[in-house]
Scaffold this active site. Structure first.
Site, PDB file in Angstrom:
ATOM      1  N   LYS A 120      -2.079  85.829  71.351  1.00  0.00           N
ATOM      2  CA  LYS A 120      -2.700  84.605  70.847  1.00  0.00           C
ATOM      3  C   LYS A 120      -4.193  84.793  70.571  1.00  0.00           C
ATOM      4  O   LYS A 120      -4.757  84.088  69.742  1.00  0.00           O
ATOM      5  CB  LYS A 120      -2.444  83.446  71.799  1.00  0.00           C
ATOM      6  CG  LYS A 120      -0.952  83.172  71.911  1.00  0.00           C
ATOM      7  CD  LYS A 120      -0.596  81.799  72.338  1.00  0.00           C
ATOM      8  CE  LYS A 120       0.892  81.527  72.161  1.00  0.00           C
ATOM      9  NZ  LYS A 120       1.783  82.524  72.822  1.00  0.00           N
TER      10      LYS A 120
HETATM   11  C1  LIG Z   1       3.086  82.695  72.432  1.00  0.00           C
HETATM   12  C2  LIG Z   1       3.773  83.961  72.820  1.00  0.00           C
HETATM   13  C3  LIG Z   1       5.000  84.362  72.246  1.00  0.00           C
HETATM   14  C4  LIG Z   1       5.730  83.504  71.225  1.00  0.00           C
HETATM   15  O1  LIG Z   1       5.071  83.457  69.991  1.00  0.00           O
HETATM   16  P1  LIG Z   1       5.441  82.344  68.903  1.00  0.00           P
HETATM   17  O2  LIG Z   1       4.391  82.450  67.882  1.00  0.00           O
HETATM   18  O3  LIG Z   1       5.400  81.023  69.654  1.00  0.00           O
HETATM   19  O4  LIG Z   1       6.810  82.653  68.400  1.00  0.00           O
HETATM   20  C5  LIG Z   1       5.564  85.555  72.636  1.00  0.00           C
HETATM   21  N1  LIG Z   1       4.981  86.327  73.587  1.00  0.00           N
HETATM   22  C6  LIG Z   1       3.822  85.978  74.172  1.00  0.00           C
HETATM   23  C7  LIG Z   1       3.256  86.852  75.229  1.00  0.00           C
HETATM   24  C8  LIG Z   1       3.163  84.799  73.817  1.00  0.00           C
HETATM   25  O5  LIG Z   1       1.998  84.463  74.419  1.00  0.00           O
END
Ligand SMILES: *Cc1c(COP(=O)(O)O)cnc(C)c1O
Length: 475
Positions: A120
């Site tokens: 993120k």
């Molecule tokens: C947010 C997240 C995901 C999922 O990603 P999306 O964009 O919601 O599909 C997968 N792995 C981790 C570690 C995350 O923080």
């Protein structure tokens, strides 16, 4: 470039006008009115670029209302080796999202080298700089309110810390996050960051955010905003690393690759879908879910059936725990030929808590050309895959990336490199790593002992009025 709503009843907007908001006023999600196309000559030129220069080239196709020099500077200050310094497995931080070779034709791409060790950061760091820039220009301010069970809240706080005209009020469930996650968030001493530990569960925290956001008068008066995964700028920022991964895994632009994506809200893989629509030679996008397999079911059967999420205590890849996939509407809009009337009809059902089934429609016949495959991974698969990757490749995976690798191995194409997106580092999920391997995950040196730092957090009951009052006194 202008942005339209998937539900077709909102006026087209410029990038900066949708940057600070969430949903379109008609309840839809914003998308570019058409996807910019990347020519072969551009691809050839981009292969030599640094990550920041590549990000500028791609983002400038989507952001046409920020002057060139300003956008270049914003992107250059976001994607630096200093910000994305937590490389592992010998990765080169200058590449920002380097690949780790597992074996011939099989890689992970490190998206979790940023400050909070989860992917993120890739988009949120850009969002922080864009917010500050646009708010300064417009002489406005924003108070971001969110609820988190871990990754999103910390990524938002590290992106917004110290930014002018931005305050962050982040609710988290008291005592429900790991000591490491608590320390990551609560040790921030920046005056514009407010951590509120709510005595309750994540859903209680989430309900408070909804209640406050539904109070239109309060929301307008106190300039309450959000940075959730439907934010278009987050999706746009994520397109860049698909191009970077492609260039790193291939020698020429005649080749194709496949990506495997640990998925929750469909934000990450939505960016891959858009990269492919722009002309990046992606043969296959492999969607991996955990026990919360709403999306795997859709890609196998054509039935989208949102349902209550399986508890995190059972799944152990918590950032993939979703009941509805908030970005999925963007993909469906493309699948149904960008017809907002169809999207309105489908989401009228979703919003009533019902399922929809596309399997007998003309839309479903178009699925193959979008190039998706999917699969699911449960706790036992995850543990097995973490052990397998360490034993076979000498690489320690986090729980989400393990879900990705498990499903990737089921969907490899002959002679096409498979890139598994590494969405977090194992250091964030010590408990499951211990269960799988009996050892502690390696933690980046600069994060050693953060649990001992002084923490800045208030504990509050899940009381909407009290939390509104807390905000009013601090904005
Ligand atoms: C947010 C997240 C995901 C999922 O990603 P999306 O964009 O919601 O599909 C997968 N792995 C981790 C570690 C995350 O923080």
């Amino acid at each position: 470039m202008r942005y339209i709503s998937t539900r077709g009843h909102a006026a087209p907007q410029a990038f900066c006008d949708i940057l600070l908001g969430g949903l379109a006023p008609d309840g839809g999600l914003y998308l570019p009115e058409s996807y910019p196309q990347v020519s072969r000559a551009e691809l050839d030129a981009w292969r030599q670029l640094s990550y920041a220069d590549l990000a500028y080239e791609i983002l400038s196709k989507f952001i046409t209302d920020i002057p060139v020099a300003d956008l270049k500077a914003l992107v250059a200050k976001t994607y630096t080796a200093e910000v994305y310094c937590h490389t592992r497995n010998g990765g080169d931080a200058a590449q920002i999202t380097p690949l780790t070779r597992l074996e011939d034709g099989l890689y992970t791409q490190e998206l979790s080298n940023g400050p909070t060790l989860a992917f993120k950061d890739m988009a949120m760091q850009l969002l922080g700089n864009l917010f500050e820039y646009v708010l300064d220009k417009r002489n406005e301010s924003i108070n971001i309110l969110g609820a988190t069970s871990g990754d999103t809240g910390s990524a938002a706080e590290y992106a917004m810390r110290g930014k002018h005209n931005v305050k962050v009020f982040m609710l988290s469930p008291d005592g429900k996050m790991s000591a490491f996650q608590r320390a990551q968030m609560y040790s921030l001493q920046d005056a514009n960051i407010f951590n509120i530990a709510v005595t309750g569960l994540f859903d209680d925290a989430q309900d408070i955010v909804k209640a406050v956001s539904n109070d239109a008068v309060f929301k307008a008066k106190y300039k309450i905003g959000a940075v959730n995964s439907i934010n278009w700028a987050r999706v746009a920022a994520q397109i860049v690393y698909y191009f970077q991964g492609y260039f790193l895994a291939t020698k020429s632009n005649d080749e194709q690759v496949a990506f495997a994506v640990p998925s929750g809200n469909f934000g990450n893989i939505c960016a891959g879908h858009i990269a492919r629509q722009m002309g990046l030679p992606i043969a296959r996008l492999v969607l991996a879910t955990n026990e919360n397999d709403v999306l795997d079911e859709f890609f196998r059967t054509g039935v989208y059936r949102p349902r209550k999420a399986v508890e995190t205590s059972i799944t152990s890849s918590p950032s993939m725990d979703i009941s509805k996939a908030s970005n999925f509407e963007r993909f469906i809009f493309d699948l149904v030929g960008r017809d907002p009337a169809v999207v309105r009809e489908l989401w009228a059902r979703v919003d009533k808590g019902e399922a929809f089934d596309l399997s007998a429609t003309v839309h479903w016949q178009k699925m193959p050309k979008f190039g998706f495959a999917s699969g699911k991974s449960i706790h036992a698969d995850r543990i097995k895959t973490i052990r397998f990757a360490l034993g076979r490749y000498n690489v320690m995976l986090d729980t989400h990336t393990a879900d990705g690798l498990k499903v990737a191995l089921e969907h490899r194409l002959p002679n096409i490199p498979m890139i598994v997106l590494e969405t977090a580092q194992p250091a964030k999920f010590e408990e499951t790593i211990r269960e799988a391997l009996g050892t502690e995950p390696v933690r980046p040196a600069d994060l050693a002992g953060i649990e001992k730092l002084p923490q800045r957090v208030v504990v509050m009951a899940p009381d909407v009025a009290a939390i509104k009052q807390f905000i009013v006194e601090r904005v």
